[in-house]
Motif scaffolding. Structure first.
Motif, PDB file in Angstrom:
ATOM      1  N   LYS A   1       0.155  17.543  -0.888  1.00 23.19           N
ATOM      2  CA  LYS A   1       0.846  16.476  -0.149  1.00 23.19           C
ATOM      3  C   LYS A   1       0.837  16.663   1.368  1.00 23.19           C
ATOM      4  CE  LYS A   1       3.848  15.177  -3.983  1.00 23.19           C
ATOM      5  NZ  LYS A   1       5.230  15.081  -4.492  1.00 23.19           N
TER       6      LYS A   1
ATOM      7  N   LYS B   1       0.830  -1.201   0.000  1.00 24.79           N
ATOM      8  CA  LYS B   1       0.000   0.000   0.000  1.00 24.79           C
ATOM      9  C   LYS B   1       0.869   1.258   0.000  1.00 24.79           C
ATOM     10  CE  LYS B   1      -3.805   0.017   2.388  1.00 24.79           C
ATOM     11  NZ  LYS B   1      -4.801   0.086   3.496  1.00 24.79           N
ATOM     12  N   MET B   2       1.952   1.243   0.772  1.00 27.21           N
ATOM     13  CA  MET B   2       2.854   2.397   0.821  1.00 27.21           C
ATOM     14  C   MET B   2       3.485   2.657  -0.539  1.00 27.21           C
ATOM     15  SD  MET B   2       4.762   1.784   4.495  1.00 27.21           S
ATOM     16  CE  MET B   2       5.904   3.145   4.236  1.00 27.21           C
TER      17      MET B   2
ATOM     18  N   VAL C   1       6.205  11.314  -1.311  1.00 26.28           N
ATOM     19  CA  VAL C   1       4.924  11.643  -0.671  1.00 26.28           C
ATOM     20  C   VAL C   1       4.986  12.985   0.048  1.00 26.28           C
ATOM     21  CG1 VAL C   1       4.406   9.201  -0.353  1.00 26.28           C
ATOM     22  CG2 VAL C   1       5.345  10.514   1.555  1.00 26.28           C
TER      23      VAL C   1
ATOM     24  N   SER D   1      -0.650  13.939   3.558  1.00 24.67           N
ATOM     25  CA  SER D   1      -2.037  13.603   3.248  1.00 24.67           C
ATOM     26  C   SER D   1      -2.201  12.184   2.724  1.00 24.67           C
ATOM     27  CB  SER D   1      -2.604  14.599   2.227  1.00 24.67           C
ATOM     28  OG  SER D   1      -1.785  14.668   1.073  1.00 24.67           O
ATOM     29  N   LEU D   2      -1.197  11.630   2.069  1.00 27.08           N
ATOM     30  CA  LEU D   2      -1.323  10.272   1.541  1.00 27.08           C
ATOM     31  C   LEU D   2      -1.101   9.210   2.606  1.00 27.08           C
ATOM     32  CD1 LEU D   2       0.376  10.290  -1.989  1.00 27.08           C
ATOM     33  CD2 LEU D   2      -1.986   9.689  -1.442  1.00 27.08           C
ATOM     34  N   MET D   3      -0.177   9.437   3.519  1.00 26.66           N
ATOM     35  CA  MET D   3       0.192   8.410   4.495  1.00 26.66           C
ATOM     36  C   MET D   3      -0.710   8.416   5.721  1.00 26.66           C
ATOM     37  SD  MET D   3       2.431   7.199   2.635  1.00 26.66           S
ATOM     38  CE  MET D   3       2.977   5.846   3.651  1.00 26.66           C
TER      39      MET D   3
ATOM     40  N   SER E   1       2.257   1.858  -3.413  1.00 29.35           N
ATOM     41  CA  SER E   1       1.205   2.367  -4.289  1.00 29.35           C
ATOM     42  C   SER E   1       0.982   3.857  -4.062  1.00 29.35           C
ATOM     43  CB  SER E   1      -0.092   1.587  -4.039  1.00 29.35           C
ATOM     44  OG  SER E   1      -1.164   2.157  -4.762  1.00 29.35           O
ATOM     45  N   ARG E   2       1.007   4.260  -2.797  1.00 27.68           N
ATOM     46  CA  ARG E   2       0.806   5.670  -2.487  1.00 27.68           C
ATOM     47  C   ARG E   2       1.959   6.535  -2.996  1.00 27.68           C
ATOM     48  NH1 ARG E   2      -1.541   4.760   3.656  1.00 27.68           N
ATOM     49  NH2 ARG E   2      -3.698   4.352   3.035  1.00 27.68           N
TER      50      ARG E   2
ATOM     51  N   GLN F   1       3.536   6.005  -5.716  1.00 27.34           N
ATOM     52  CA  GLN F   1       3.257   6.196  -7.141  1.00 27.34           C
ATOM     53  C   GLN F   1       2.215   7.287  -7.339  1.00 27.34           C
ATOM     54  OE1 GLN F   1       6.049   4.482  -8.693  1.00 27.34           O
ATOM     55  NE2 GLN F   1       4.427   4.659 -10.224  1.00 27.34           N
ATOM     56  N   THR F   2       1.168   7.252  -6.498  1.00 26.87           N
ATOM     57  CA  THR F   2       0.125   8.283  -6.572  1.00 26.87           C
ATOM     58  C   THR F   2       0.703   9.664  -6.329  1.00 26.87           C
ATOM     59  OG1 THR F   2      -1.532   6.707  -5.775  1.00 26.87           O
ATOM     60  CG2 THR F   2      -2.080   9.047  -5.607  1.00 26.87           C
ATOM     61  N   ALA F   3       1.661   9.749  -5.413  1.00 28.61           N
ATOM     62  CA  ALA F   3       2.243  11.037  -5.041  1.00 28.61           C
ATOM     63  C   ALA F   3       2.910  11.731  -6.218  1.00 28.61           C
ATOM     64  CB  ALA F   3       3.250  10.844  -3.911  1.00 28.61           C
TER      65      ALA F   3
END
Length: 302
Positions: free
Chosen positions: A25, A9-10, A158, A36-38, A12-13, A15-17
Motif C-alpha cells: 500500500k 475511481k477512488m 488504502v 501506491s493506489l492513490m 473502486s481503489r 475496494q482494491t485495497a
C-alpha cells in the motif's frame, strides 16, 4: 454509485485495497512514502510536464491540516464569486490525477481549482514559473495533525493498518508517513514566506474566526465578495456543516476525512513523554521562525 468519475475511481481503489497487503500500500519515491493506489509512481512522474496557469486556484497543505475543509470553503468562494458551480471539480489533489486526467485538465476552463499535499520542492516547477497563487492553507499545530493523521490512517483502507498509537507516533516523528515529514514541509514553506504568491493561514485561526479567514482567502485569490456573501460562505463552511454534507461530497470516506475537527484533541492521546518529545522537536525545527510564531504553539500545544 456516484456520477463523479474521480470519486467513483477512488471508491473502486478502496475496494482494491482490501485485497492488498500492508506492504503493497505504500512505496517510496525520491525517499518519500506515498500511497501506491492513490498516487502511483506514474502519476508523480507525469506531474513534471503539468502546465500551470497564472489564474489557477491552488490549495496546498500537509495531510490532515484541514485540506478537505478548505476544499469546501474554496468551492463556495469560487461559486459565489464567478457564478460557476464547482460540483464537477472533485478532490483536486494533482498527485491523484495521472496522465489521462492531466490531459483533461489541460483543456479545463479557468479558473482551475487544484490542490496538493506535495512538499513545495516537489510541486511542478511551472506553478512557480507562472507565479500561480499558492496558498499553504492550512498549517496546523503538529500535535493535532498527528492525532488526525493517526485516526485517518487507522480507518482508511488504502493505507497500511496502524499497529498502535505508539508505533504511529514514532513513524510521524521520524517522517515515515505518507507525504513525508511534517517538519520538512514546515521548514520548506518557512523559506517561502516572503513570496507574495504564497499565503499561510493556520487551522486554528480559521476555527477561531472563519469570517476573517474567508475574507482573507477570497482577497488573496482576487475574488471580490460582499460582507453578506462572506458571512453566508462562513456560515455554510463550519467544520460541522462540512461533516454533515460529507456523504454527498466524499461518499463512504466522509466520516473518515471529517472526524472531529477540534483544536486540542491531542490531549486525549499524548502521554507526557510524547508531549515533551514533540515540544522539543518543534523547538528544534521551528523555534524562533515566523511560521512557528504563526502556529502559536505555546497556546495550542502546551
Amino acid at each position: 454509485m456516484s456520477s463523479n468519475p474521480l470519486l467513483t475511481k477512488m471508491q473502486s481503489r478502496m475496494q482494491t485495497a482490501k485485497e492488498m497487503s500492508d506492504e503493497e500500500k505504500l512505496y517510496r519515491f525520491n525517499g518519500v512514502l506515498y500511497p501506491s493506489l492513490m498516487c502511483p509512481e506514474e502519476h508523480l512522474k507525469a506531474l513534471d510536464g503539468m502546465k500551470a496557469r497564472e489564474d489557477d486556484v491552488m490549495l496546498v497543505a500537509y495531510p490532515k491540516c484541514g485540506f478537505n475543509w478548505m476544499v469546501g470553503v474554496l468551492r463556495k468562494i469560487i461559486a459565489v464569486a464567478t457564478g460557476e458551480t464547482t460540483e464537477s471539480r472533485m478532490p483536486p489533489l494533482i498527485e491523484f490525477f495521472g496522465p489521462d486526467v492531466l490531459k483533461v485538465m489541460d483543456e479545463a476552463p479557468s479558473p482551475r481549482f487544484l490542490g496538493t499535499h506535495l512538499h513545495p520542492d516537489n510541486i511542478p516547477s511551472s506553478f512557480y514559473e507562472k507565479k500561480t497563487k499558492l496558498s499553504l492553507m492550512i498549517f496546523r499545530n503538529p500535535k493535532d495533525t498527528l492525532v488526525s493523521f493517526y485516526h485517518f490512517s487507522n480507518n482508511n483502507p488504502v493505507l497500511p493498518s496502524v499497529q498502535s498509537w505508539e508505533s504511529f507516533f514514532s513513524q510521524f516523528m521520524s517522517g515515515d508517513v505518507p507525504w513525508g515529514s511534517y517538519f520538512d514541509h514546515a521548514l520548506a514553506w518557512e523559506k517561502k514566506m516572503d513570496d507574495p504568491n504564497i499565503m499561510i493561514v493556520t487551522y486554528e485561526q480559521l476555527k477561531q474566526d472563519l469570517n476573517s479567514g474567508v475574507r482573507q482567502i477570497s482577497g488573496f485569490f482576487g475574488f471580490s465578495l460582499s460582507d453578506a456573501q462572506i458571512e453566508q460562505i462562513a456560515g455554510e463552511s463550519t467544520f460541522n456543516a462540512m461533516k454533515q454534507s460529507s456523504t454527498n461530497s466524499h461518499g463512504n470516506m466522509g466520516n473518515v476525512i471529517f472526524r472531529k475537527g477540534e483544536v486540542g484533541d491531542w490531549k486525549n492521546h499524548f502521554t507526557p513523554e510524547q508531549s515533551r518529545e514533540m515540544d522539543e522537536a518543534f523547538s528544534r525545527h521551528l523555534g524562533g521562525t515566523r511560521l512557528g510564531t504563526i502556529l502559536n504553539y505555546q497556546q495550542h500545544c502546551q
